[in-house]
Design a protein around this motif. Structure first.
Motif, short mmCIF file in Angstrom:
data_model
loop_
_atom_site.label_atom_id
_atom_site.label_comp_id
_atom_site.label_asym_id
_atom_site.label_seq_id
_atom_site.Cartn_x
_atom_site.Cartn_y
_atom_site.Cartn_z
N ASP A 57 6.53 0.59 -6.53
CA ASP A 57 7.78 -0.15 -6.22
C ASP A 57 8.99 0.79 -5.56
O ASP A 57 9.68 0.31 -4.55
CB ASP A 57 8.60 -0.60 -7.28
CG ASP A 57 7.48 -1.82 -8.00
OD1 ASP A 57 7.69 -2.17 -9.43
OD2 ASP A 57 6.78 -2.43 -7.27
N ALA A 58 8.81 2.02 -5.97
CA ALA A 58 10.13 2.77 -5.44
C ALA A 58 9.73 3.44 -3.82
O ALA A 58 10.45 3.91 -3.13
CB ALA A 58 10.06 4.12 -5.99
N ALA A 59 8.41 2.99 -3.55
CA ALA A 59 8.05 3.63 -2.02
C ALA A 59 8.44 2.50 -1.03
O ALA A 59 8.35 1.29 -1.27
CB ALA A 59 6.29 3.68 -2.18
N GLU A 60 8.81 2.94 0.30
CA GLU A 60 9.60 2.03 1.10
C GLU A 60 8.76 1.18 1.87
O GLU A 60 9.18 0.02 2.39
CB GLU A 60 10.27 2.96 1.99
CG GLU A 60 11.23 3.92 1.27
CD GLU A 60 11.87 5.04 2.36
OE1 GLU A 60 12.54 5.84 1.87
OE2 GLU A 60 11.61 4.92 3.55
N ASP A 61 7.28 1.51 2.18
CA ASP A 61 6.62 0.77 3.20
C ASP A 61 5.16 0.69 2.44
O ASP A 61 4.79 1.82 1.76
CB ASP A 61 6.57 1.15 4.49
CG ASP A 61 6.39 2.67 4.61
OD1 ASP A 61 7.04 3.12 5.60
OD2 ASP A 61 5.37 3.33 4.06
N TYR A 62 4.27 0.32 3.12
CA TYR A 62 2.74 0.11 2.87
C TYR A 62 2.11 1.49 2.88
O TYR A 62 1.30 1.88 1.86
CB TYR A 62 2.27 -0.83 3.77
CG TYR A 62 0.65 -1.12 3.18
CD1 TYR A 62 -0.38 -0.79 4.20
CD2 TYR A 62 0.42 -1.71 1.92
CE1 TYR A 62 -1.74 -1.17 3.70
CE2 TYR A 62 -0.86 -2.15 1.58
CZ TYR A 62 -1.85 -1.57 2.38
OH TYR A 62 -3.41 -1.93 2.16
N GLU A 63 2.32 2.16 3.92
CA GLU A 63 1.74 3.34 4.25
C GLU A 63 2.12 4.44 2.98
O GLU A 63 1.50 5.43 2.41
CB GLU A 63 2.14 4.26 5.38
CG GLU A 63 1.37 3.31 6.57
CD GLU A 63 -0.04 4.02 6.90
OE1 GLU A 63 -0.17 5.00 6.38
OE2 GLU A 63 -0.73 3.22 7.54
N LYS A 64 3.58 4.31 2.68
CA LYS A 64 3.91 5.40 1.59
C LYS A 64 3.38 4.72 0.34
O LYS A 64 3.23 5.69 -0.78
CB LYS A 64 5.42 5.27 1.72
CG LYS A 64 6.19 5.89 2.76
CD LYS A 64 7.83 6.09 2.74
CE LYS A 64 8.18 6.93 3.55
NZ LYS A 64 8.39 6.52 4.76
N LYS A 65 3.14 3.31 0.14
CA LYS A 65 2.81 3.15 -1.25
C LYS A 65 1.31 3.66 -1.30
O LYS A 65 0.91 4.07 -2.54
CB LYS A 65 2.58 1.63 -1.29
CG LYS A 65 3.76 0.90 -1.34
CD LYS A 65 3.64 -0.62 -1.70
CE LYS A 65 5.10 -1.34 -1.43
NZ LYS A 65 5.78 -1.18 -2.82
N LEU A 66 0.43 3.73 -0.24
CA LEU A 66 -0.93 4.29 -0.30
C LEU A 66 -0.99 5.71 -0.48
O LEU A 66 -1.75 6.16 -1.48
CB LEU A 66 -1.69 4.11 1.07
CG LEU A 66 -1.91 2.51 1.40
CD1 LEU A 66 -2.85 2.50 2.66
CD2 LEU A 66 -2.64 1.69 0.47
N ALA A 67 0.00 6.52 0.18
CA ALA A 67 0.16 7.75 -0.24
C ALA A 67 0.66 8.13 -1.61
O ALA A 67 0.03 9.08 -2.23
CB ALA A 67 1.09 8.50 0.83
N THR A 68 1.48 7.21 -2.19
CA THR A 68 2.12 7.58 -3.40
C THR A 68 0.96 7.35 -4.53
O THR A 68 0.81 8.11 -5.59
CB THR A 68 2.86 6.42 -3.75
OG1 THR A 68 4.21 6.65 -3.08
CG2 THR A 68 3.32 6.48 -5.18
N ALA A 69 0.01 6.31 -4.23
CA ALA A 69 -1.16 6.09 -4.88
C ALA A 69 -1.84 7.10 -4.99
O ALA A 69 -2.79 7.43 -6.13
CB ALA A 69 -1.75 4.72 -4.70
#
Length: 928
Positions: free
Chosen positions: A575-587
């Motif tokens: 939820d804290a990741a700003e966009d989709y790419e950052k969500k994938l990197a966060t995961a």
């Protein structure tokens, strides 16, 4: 001038009979041409065969201009279609290899013209292959927004020629080093991942087209490993990602590599722009004398790795990497270019000879030294070519036999091999003197007393990427005595040191990590423990040193959280990741951290293999539950919300059974319920079936895409209805119909482990109802056990146990137990998914004796401990010698064995017991 009139030298036929055979087809040629052909054929079996195959074509350059023949052959390739390209490139390779070989041996072309001809063929082959393959991606609609006209610049993709290819210096049997990039600014942000996948496919196909050995030969062996962080990045990456890497992580050897870099194929202008952005990385504004030590350390590491040290002896001497060899001259030149090229653009010459000349003009190298090294360089390259011409081998080693060396001397036109050898040894010694004097390695102090072998390892550390900054070297110098002292307390110092060396070598940067070590000495003990026991974990740590931040967080060694807590932890991070790419990197970063925690806990005995298996499954479940909504939301932005009731992701196999190991992939199925909806409602609506198929592909990409942070998991969809031939997503109605009317017994067995892991809970409940309905309907069929027996035999026939310590595949091993357990759940129509629970079904349903079920459960626990422990230590077949003493101690603790002999005896006993029980169960049930 004709070819014959330009001859300046001639090889001597080492094998006169073979030479006579080669020249027999050229009786009409002038005497000097016949002499060249006889000498060529008599020295090189490879060129002799090319003379036979291309006898008609080679007469053209022999009678006229070799330059015109080269130009015509390259021009011929320009009109070829994709289908024609593989065979015709191989034909062109044969012709140009023959032409270059004759022009080289006869002195018609100087070294630079020979290597340029070979490089022009490389440029042409890569350019045509990329453009045709990208055109095919465009034709199939796989490159977003691209038109057929974009194929002329490969859709914005460029291949950078590196190394010798970049400098037009390809050797005779050279492979080609390429870095493939694409201009991401040509694509909308939403389309960049799809574009990258298209370029990755084109790159892989290009590499195969050029490298694969067919009946017509090969074109060029292609090496893509010079790209940024090659172990974890895709074979084609965006220019922006590459720029970020070089800015943050680039190393001295990569700076040196970019001295020769040149756009050779695809979008040349985009490639030039990219190289321009790298100028500050390659060419430092200040005088970079630190490059001297880095280059020296690199020389030492190459020599140590290749065993290329000690007194120079000619038999087997490596003309490229050995003492006094080609690489010494290249390092000598490139190091000076790196030192001063940032302030003086005139020194930025891609070629070795050109670089030496410019360094001499500017006073960085004495003119006599530059001339002498140029002379040695050219002769070394000539010898290298002749070594490779013999049998088209990518080798740089002089032959080991006197006869082999005499053949090379004959190719150089020298009949006295001893005289030729004496002269060559003088040259090698002279190059060693001229280049070695420049490098002045410093000695390191305050190190515990080490063996010569250990001293060699430790001495190389100063040249590793993690040490590239002065600050990193300073901090590590303070830490080194403590690290070595703690390592000497390990069960096997040499093994621990070797694994720590691998860990240190893999670190892209060192300052932050070394600072952590200095502030938190307990981390040193952890690193030593990992290095002494689990090389695979150490390798992972070297690539992902940031996971050590979690160790310092205070909760690293606390008990494992429950599943809702773990899921909430990831959901908050996403939820804290700003966009989709950052969500994938966060995961990816989140999963790495938690998997590392499981591995360390397992390694240190805080959890056993069975608990670790559950924890790995919890991580995978959290990732799927967390990423699925993100994937759905991203997809819905383009194509609208999920039509109907949405979809559910089913975990199959080990994921469904909640039994994963450190390197498990994920078996998945996606099932949706359209509820009558024919299409989605969005900016770009899709038919329902296409919608869910593409949504599933988006999930697979989210999990498997190679990003700077790595990939999450490998994904296997083969358990879906109809396997590879079926759609990647299946409607609930089709799934039920297929399972009831078409599915094979093995698919019903697989269904016993199916478990919803993400998606609509109501739909998941309906899918579970269908699962139980299918088990009840199909478990009593007469064909279940005959099919199981047949499938078991096929599995064993297809893959034998992988070594003496195999725990998974083979009679009496894990897969055998799991199949029988699944048959119990199927025949009893029980919902149990875990192996132990399915085994308990057997006695309750009267399918196996209770004592046999207990024996199977005990065997399963033993085999799983061996399998999971081995997977933590290595991703290769378990080799007790390779895992070292620390690894063996860990494994024997896991399986409660005192010695390897005891472990081997128990493994044999267990597999025999299990095999007998499974055979009896199948035979007994056949008769019911």
């Amino acid at each position: 001038m004709t070819f014959a009139s330009r001859l300046t030298r001639c090889p001597l036929p080492f094998d006169p009979e073979r030479g006579s055979d080669a020249v027999s087809a050229f009786a009409d040629q002038p005497p000097e041409i016949r002499a060249l052909i006889k000498g060529t054929g008599g020295c090189s079996p490879y060129l002799s065969e090319l003379l036979r195959k291309e006898a008609d074509w080679v007469r053209i350059p022999l009678a006229g201009s070799p330059e015109e023949a080269l130009e015509a052959e390259l021009a011929r390739l320009q009109t070829l279609s994709l289908d024609e390209l593989p065979a015709e490139l191989r034909r062109a390779k044969r012709r140009i290899a023959l032409l270059a070989g004759l022009a080289d041996l006869g002195g018609v072309w100087p070294l630079e013209q020979v290597t340029r001809a070979l490089t022009l063929l490389g440029d042409t082959a890569v350019d045509l292959a990329l453009k045709r393959l990208v055109a095919d991606e465009i034709r199939r609609g796989k490159l977003p927004g691209a038109t057929p006209e974009d194929a002329e610049v490969a859709g914005g993709m460029v291949a950078l020629a590196m190394g010798k290819m970049g400098a037009f210096e390809l050797n005779y049997s050279s492979d080609i080093d390429l870095i493939c990039l694409f201009d991401e600014t040509r694509f909308d942000p939403d389309d960049r991942m799809e574009a990258r996948m298209a370029f990755v496919r084109a790159t892989r196909k290009m590499s195969s087209m050029l490298s694969d050995l067919t009946g017509e030969g090969y074109v060029f062996r292609t090496d893509l490993r010079l790209r940024p962080d090659a172990q974890v990045t895709p074979v084609c990456m965006s220019m922006a990602s590459a720029e970020l890497y070089y800015e943050a992580e680039g190393r001295t050897w990569e700076r040196a590599a970019y001295i020769k870099a040149r756009p050779c194929a695809g979008d040349i202008q985009a490639g030039e722009r990219f190289l321009q952005t790298l100028h500050p990385f390659v060419w430092r504004k200040h005088l970079d004398f630190a490059a001297i030590q880095d280059a020296h350390d690199m020389r030492l590491r190459i020599r140590e790795h290749k065993g290329l040290h000690g007194e120079i002896t000619l038999p087997g001497h490596n003309m490229k990497l050995g003492q006094g060899g080609i690489r010494e001259i290249e390092f000598f030149t490139q190091t000076r270019q790196l030192i001063a090229g940032g302030r003086d653009p005139d020194l930025r010459d891609r070629t070795t000879v050109g670089g030496l000349a410019k360094l001499a003009v500017k006073g960085w190298v004495e003119k006599d030294v530059a001339r002498e090294l140029t002379d040695h360089y050219r002769e070394h390259r000539d010898i290298e070519h002749r070594i490779q011409m013999v049998n088209d081998g990518q080798t740089h080693d002089l032959p080991n036999s006197p006869e082999g060396i005499a053949r090379i001397a004959a190719m150089m036109g020298e009949g006295d091999a001893d005289k030729w050898c004496a002269r060559l040894k003088e040259r090698l010694l002279r190059v060693e003197d001229l280049t070695g004097a420049f490098f002045a390695p410093g000695k390191r102090e305050d190190r515990p007393e080490l063996s010569p072998t250990a001293e060699t390892i430790v001495s190389a550390w100063s040249g590793y990427p993690a040490m590239r900054s002065e600050r990193a070297r300073t901090i590590f110098h303070r830490l080194e005595p403590e690290i070595l002292s703690r390592m000497q307390r390990a069960s096997n110092f040499d093994e621990a040191l070797g694994q720590f060396d691998g860990f240190l070598k893999g670190l892209p940067a060192g300052v932050q990590l070394f600072s952590l070590f200095e502030a938190n000495p307990q981390l040193i003990d952890l690193i030593v423990d990992i290095c002494a026991t689990a090389p695979a974990l150490a390798g992972h740590l070297s690539r992902n040193a940031s996971v050590l931040d979690a160790v310092l967080g205070g909760s690293f060694f606390e008990p494992w959280p429950d599943r809702p807590t773990l899921n909430d932890n990831l959901r908050s991070a996403l939820d804290a990741a700003e966009d989709y790419e950052k969500k994938l990197a966060t995961a990816r970063n989140w999963a790495k951290e938690w998997k590392f925690r499981v591995g360390v806990h397992h390694l240190r005995g805080l959890v056993d293999a069975m608990e670790a298996a559950q924890h790995y499954a919890d991580i995978a479940g959290a990732v799927l539950a967390g990423l699925w909504p993100a994937v759905v939301a991203e997809f819905a932005r383009k194509h609208g919300p999920q039509p109907g009731r949405g979809a559910v992701v089913l975990g199959m196999g080990s994921l469904g059974a909640e039994r994963l190991n450190a390197s498990s992939d994920l078996d998945l199925i996606v099932i949706y319920d359209p509820q009558g909806a024919e299409s989605s409602d969005g900016k770009r609506p899709l038919a329902t079936r296409a919608y869910y198929a593409r949504l599933t592909q988006a999930l697979i990409t989210a999990l498997t895409a190679q990003m700077p942070e790595g990939r999450l998991y490998e994904v296997d969809m083969r358990l879906r209805p109809s396997g590879r031939q079926g759609p990647v997503a299946t409607s609930l109605e089709s799934f039920r119909s297929y399972q009831m009317d078409e599915a094979w017994t093995w698919e019903h067995l697989a269904l016993t482990r199916a478990r919803p892991v993400a998606g609509n809970p109501d739909l998941a409940a309906d899918i579970e109802a269908v699962r139980l309905e299918v088990l009840a309907a199909k478990g009593q069929g007469a064909s279940v056990l005959p099919d199981l027996a047949e499938m078991r035999e096929r599995i064993f026939a297809a893959k034998a146990p992988d070594g003496a310590w195999e725990a998974k595949i083979g009679p009496g091993r894990l897969q055998d137990i799991e199949l029988l357990a699944q048959s119990f759940a199927l025949r009893a129509a029980e919902p149990a998914r875990r192996v132990e629970a399915q085994l308990r079904v057997g006695p309750r349903a009267g399918l196996v004796a209770k004592s046999d079920a207990e024996t199977l459960a005990s065997a399963y626990r033993f085999l799983w401990r061996l399998q999971a422990g081995g997977r933590l230590l290595t991703d290769k077949p378990l080799d007790m010698d390779a895992i070292g003493e620390g690894g063996r101690v860990f494994l024997m603790r896991e399986v409660d064995a005192e010695t390897l002999d005891a472990l081997a005896a128990r493994l044999e006993q267990v597999t025999l017991q299990v095999t007998a029980i499974v055979n009896t169960a199948l035979e007994g049930l056949h008769g019911t």
